[in-house]
Design a protein around this motif. Structure first.
Motif, short mmCIF file in Angstrom:
data_model
loop_
_atom_site.label_atom_id
_atom_site.label_comp_id
_atom_site.label_asym_id
_atom_site.label_seq_id
_atom_site.Cartn_x
_atom_site.Cartn_y
_atom_site.Cartn_z
N LEU A 1 0.79 -1.10 -0.06
CA LEU A 1 -0.02 0.01 -0.04
C LEU A 1 0.83 1.34 0.03
O LEU A 1 1.78 1.36 0.69
N ASP B 1 -9.07 0.35 10.12
CA ASP B 1 -9.31 1.31 9.33
C ASP B 1 -8.91 2.72 9.37
O ASP B 1 -8.61 3.53 8.53
N LYS C 1 -12.15 5.29 2.43
CA LYS C 1 -13.27 5.04 3.20
C LYS C 1 -13.17 6.51 4.02
O LYS C 1 -14.41 7.12 4.33
N ASP D 1 -7.54 4.76 5.97
CA ASP D 1 -7.73 4.24 4.54
C ASP D 1 -8.54 5.51 3.76
O ASP D 1 -9.52 5.89 4.27
N ASP E 1 -2.85 4.92 -0.87
CA ASP E 1 -3.89 4.15 -0.48
C ASP E 1 -4.23 4.48 1.15
O ASP E 1 -5.31 4.32 1.64
N ILE E 2 -3.11 5.02 1.84
CA ILE E 2 -3.19 5.44 3.09
C ILE E 2 -2.81 6.80 3.52
O ILE E 2 -1.88 7.29 2.70
#
Length: 291
Positions: free
Chosen positions: A2, A106, A156, A153, A78-79
């Motif tokens: 990631l 998350d 999200k 995340d 991604d993060i």
């Protein structure tokens, strides 16, 4: 593997942003580093760019939350890792935050602990109350509701952007939204340094705003859990008034005050029930992924 983007909102932090930026790049040159210059007047954006960060400049100050949203939209990782530009958060703790995130969370929040980690006694007291209140709301221990140092995340987080305010309460809103959606939230103990420069929060100006956080917590998670005790209390006072009036006048009849209190209790309950349904609608399109 990631990818990671570090997003730093900054407003008039020219004295510290270069140090923070250079330390982050030295530790992890492979991470995307974005500084959101929120209408600074001291050259913060230029200093950050010279230090190696990607700078997005807002023409005027829109608020900490607005800067966070701008950075989240621009980031490609991604993060997302959010941290302050004033030197309070140690760049070395980013790795610790990500290790915790890899355990299956998350959202991971860097949790300050103790009076020494807060800007003032008043701030420590307010944050302690927020943490206890929010913990009661969600039924889980919340170590730090308002910390701005967090890893999340990205996909999200973006799904909740419409909920986030433009001001300073974005950490509260995002944390409660993640709990409400059923996502996994973790906390990592951190130590924070004394901030450099002048803070942007005024207790007199922002006191009411921080009190409103309490109601926002309830609204975002479970409004009925807040409204119901007030409805019972109000209707109960109506019942007490009814009995007291009867004992004094020896006449069991409804007075205007009794009727007002009981009807108010019923209305408060119905408002809570309606708010609960509206809150459910806010999260109807949010699915909890098992991947």
């Amino acid at each position: 593997m990631l990818s990671v983007s570090i997003v730093i909102p900054a407003r008039n932090e020219a004295s510290t942003i270069a140090v923070v930026t250079k330390q982050l790049i030295s530790l992890r040159p492979d991470f995307e580093l974005i500084v959101i210059d929120d209408g600074s007047t001291d050259g913060t954006g230029e200093v950050a760019a010279d230090a190696g960060a990607t700078v997005i400049t807002q023409p005027y100050s829109k608020g900490n939350g607005a800067a966070i949203k701008r950075g989240a939209r621009a980031a490609t990782g991604d993060i997302l890792v959010f941290m302050d530009a004033d030197g309070q958060h140690a760049p070395a703790d980013v790795e610790r935050l990500l290790f915790k995130f890899d355990e299956g969370f998350d959202l991971v929040v860097g949790a300050r602990s103790g009076l020494g980690s807060q800007a003032s006694v008043a701030r420590w007291g307010a944050n302690s109350f927020y943490n206890r209140f929010a913990s009661w709301m969600v039924g889980q221990p919340i170590d730090d509701l308002t910390s701005g140092f967090r890893a999340v995340d990205r996909r999200k987080f973006l799904s909740f952007l419409y909920l986030l305010p433009n001001g300073f309460s974005y950490p509260t809103t995002s944390t409660m939204a993640f709990y409400r959606a059923g996502y996994s939230v973790g906390f990592l103990p951190i130590k924070v340094a004394k901030r450099q420069g002048k803070g942007h929060i005024n207790l007199l100006r922002d006191g009411l705003r921080f009190l409103l956080i309490i109601f926002k917590v309830g609204t975002l998670y479970s409004p009925l859990k807040v409204y119901f005790p007030f409805s019972v209390l109000t209707a109960g006072l109506g019942g007490v008034n009814y009995v007291a009036t009867a004992m004094v006048s020896d006449s069991w009849r409804f007075t205007n005050m009794t009727a007002l209190l009981i009807s108010s209790g019923v209305i408060i309950f119905l408002l809570g029930l309606l708010s609960e349904q509206l809150t459910n609608l806010q999260y109807k399109d949010v699915s909890v992924d098992e991947d």
